[in-house]
Design an enzyme around this catalytic site. Structure first.
Site, PDB file in Angstrom:
ATOM      1  N   LYS A  31      12.653  10.006   5.092  1.00 57.38           N
ATOM      2  CA  LYS A  31      12.375   9.270   6.341  1.00 57.38           C
ATOM      3  C   LYS A  31      11.589   7.998   6.034  1.00 57.38           C
ATOM      4  CE  LYS A  31       8.119  11.906   6.970  1.00 57.38           C
ATOM      5  NZ  LYS A  31       7.503  13.084   7.613  1.00 57.38           N
TER       6      LYS A  31
ATOM      7  N   TYR B  27     -10.181 -17.549   4.674  1.00 56.41           N
ATOM      8  CA  TYR B  27     -10.580 -17.593   6.083  1.00 56.41           C
ATOM      9  C   TYR B  27     -11.969 -17.001   6.265  1.00 56.41           C
ATOM     10  CZ  TYR B  27      -5.777 -18.658   7.533  1.00 56.41           C
ATOM     11  OH  TYR B  27      -4.570 -19.231   7.726  1.00 56.41           O
TER      12      TYR B  27
HETATM   13  C1  LIG Z   1       7.157  14.009   6.583  1.00 48.17           C
HETATM   14  C2  LIG Z   1       7.486  15.445   6.649  1.00 48.17           C
HETATM   15  C3  LIG Z   1       7.511  16.235   5.481  1.00 48.17           C
HETATM   16  C4  LIG Z   1       7.065  15.731   4.135  1.00 48.17           C
HETATM   17  O1  LIG Z   1       5.667  15.754   4.011  1.00 48.17           O
HETATM   18  P1  LIG Z   1       4.983  15.400   2.607  1.00 48.17           P
HETATM   19  O2  LIG Z   1       3.556  15.655   2.812  1.00 48.17           O
HETATM   20  O3  LIG Z   1       5.280  13.945   2.356  1.00 48.17           O
HETATM   21  O4  LIG Z   1       5.632  16.260   1.594  1.00 48.17           O
HETATM   22  C5  LIG Z   1       7.949  17.531   5.594  1.00 48.17           C
HETATM   23  N1  LIG Z   1       8.339  18.040   6.780  1.00 48.17           N
HETATM   24  C6  LIG Z   1       8.303  17.326   7.911  1.00 48.17           C
HETATM   25  C7  LIG Z   1       8.726  17.948   9.195  1.00 48.17           C
HETATM   26  C8  LIG Z   1       7.861  16.002   7.896  1.00 48.17           C
HETATM   27  O5  LIG Z   1       7.822  15.306   9.034  1.00 48.17           O
END
Ligand SMILES: *Cc1c(COP(=O)(O)O)cnc(C)c1O
Length: 367
Positions: A34, A257
């Site tokens: 994702k 800045y």
């Molecule tokens: C993002 C996510 C993961 C992965 O989590 P990590 O800590 O990066 O391994 C797993 N399951 C779900 C439902 C997630 O949203």
């Protein structure tokens, strides 16, 4: 075209981490890709994971899943953030499994002409996604129009392995799976472990683990679990940028800045061709870049497209030289964890926030 900044992704490191995590858990692995694969590039990373042992790919959005299918990914894909009103028909057409977390979404999915493949999401104590208040009513529904492939949940505190909440969530997960069994639903795939649980809670592996951050070679929590090397992980991402300009300045020069920093001695400054528009945290202080075997810290405020580093009076750096913003740290360069600490954040945010105008290159790191 010659870049002014680039993210370099070492596919071999991702393959190495997948192999390590699979060996640790001894079950199937869902590679979480994702958010543009945590900034590593959705399609390329999906293909790397598919080729190197990932049994599933997981994404939040339906668009992300469809993009993977459109680019030829054949591995099973689960998408878990589909509110009611989502295009569930498109999910079916693209052979994408969907998570179901409420009755409204379940009813829309059941009404489809084709039999959708679903994973039932359970709220076992994180109080975010998954069935909670609707659970007993959900158990009375007609499941004949869907294929229940999986059941899953998510830990809130897997990065604190000794917290009792982990045991409570595991117990609740088992109870809710029994509730399903009692109405004749036996989802073949059961999953609750994220990266931290995969590394530290082997009893929670069930039939599959869902690994994100660890697959990219980063620790889920540097304070409680240790850094990447101590976990045996190889960070896959290196961020580099060019020195747009190198200049000699005298002591007492106000930099950037707000003139928040003033040079204390005569020195050489480097203007790095990246800024907060590219994901460099504006508040970061105490980190910087790595060049010619040495660290050069940020001086002054980070601007939109550039930030300034103090290269030191003796520096031989030239305008146009490459610097490493962060890497695996094995040569003394800053890491994503260093940038996280310097900006009161976590490595997850450092890698996911790198902007789309920084090209991703799939090649080994360079120094
Ligand atoms: C993002 C996510 C993961 C992965 O989590 P990590 O800590 O990066 O391994 C797993 N399951 C779900 C439902 C997630 O949203």
């Amino acid at each position: 075209m010659e870049h002014r900044a680039q993210v370099r992704i070492d596919g071999a490191a991702i393959a190495f981490n997948i192999a390590l995590l699979k060996e640790m858990s001894s079950v199937d692995l869902l590679a979480v890709v994702k958010a543009d694969a945590y900034g590593h590039g959705l399609i390329e990373t999906g293909l790397i994971a598919q080729k190197n042992g990932a049994n599933w790919l997981g994404v939040a959005l339906l668009e992300e899943a469809i993009a993977l299918r459109t680019k030829g990914v054949q591995t099973p894909i689960l998408a878990w953030l589909l509110p009611p009103g989502s295009d569930f028909r498109a999910a079916c057409q693209h052979d994408i499994d969907v998570a179901v977390a409420c009755i409204a979404a379940f009813n829309e999915i059941s009404a489809l002409k084709s039999r959708a493949r679903i994973h039932i999401e359970l709220d076992t104590g994180m109080t975010r996604g998954g069935f909670l208040d609707e659970w007993s009513e959900f158990l009375t529904l007609d499941f004949s129009q869907v294929e229940v492939v999986g059941v899953f949940s998510h830990f809130a505190r897997a990065d604190e392995p000794s917290e009792k909440q982990n045991i409570d969530q595991l117990n609740r997960f088992n109870v809710m799976i029994s509730d399903l069994a009692a109405i004749g639903i036996h989802p073949p795939i059961q999953h609750i472990s994220n990266s931290a649980a995969t590394l530290k809670n082997h009893a929670a592996a069930f039939t599959m683990v869902r690994t994100g951050i660890a697959m990219y070679g980063l620790t889920p929590d540097i304070k409680t679990l240790g850094d990447s090397p101590s976990l045996g992980l190889k960070p896959a991402m290196q961020l580099r940028a060019k020195l747009h300009l190198v200049k000699k300045v005298t002591a007492g020069s106000p930099v950037g800045y707000g003139a928040t920093a003033i040079t204390q001695v005569d020195t050489t400054l480097g203007v790095v061709a990246m800024g907060y528009a590219d994901g460099i945290p504006r508040i970061a202080q105490g980190v910087g870049v790595f060049i010619n075997g040495a660290r050069a810290p940020i001086i002054g405020r980070v601007s939109m497209d550039q930030f300034v580093v103090d290269l030191g009076a003796e520096s031989t750096a030239q305008s146009g030289d490459w610097v490493v913003v962060f890497g695996d740290g094995f040569r003394g360069e800053y890491t994503a964890d260093d940038w996280a600490r310097a900006s009161s954040s976590i490595n997850y945010e450092i890698v996911t926030r790198i902007g789309p105008r920084v090209p991703r290159i799939y090649a080994p790191h360079v120094y």
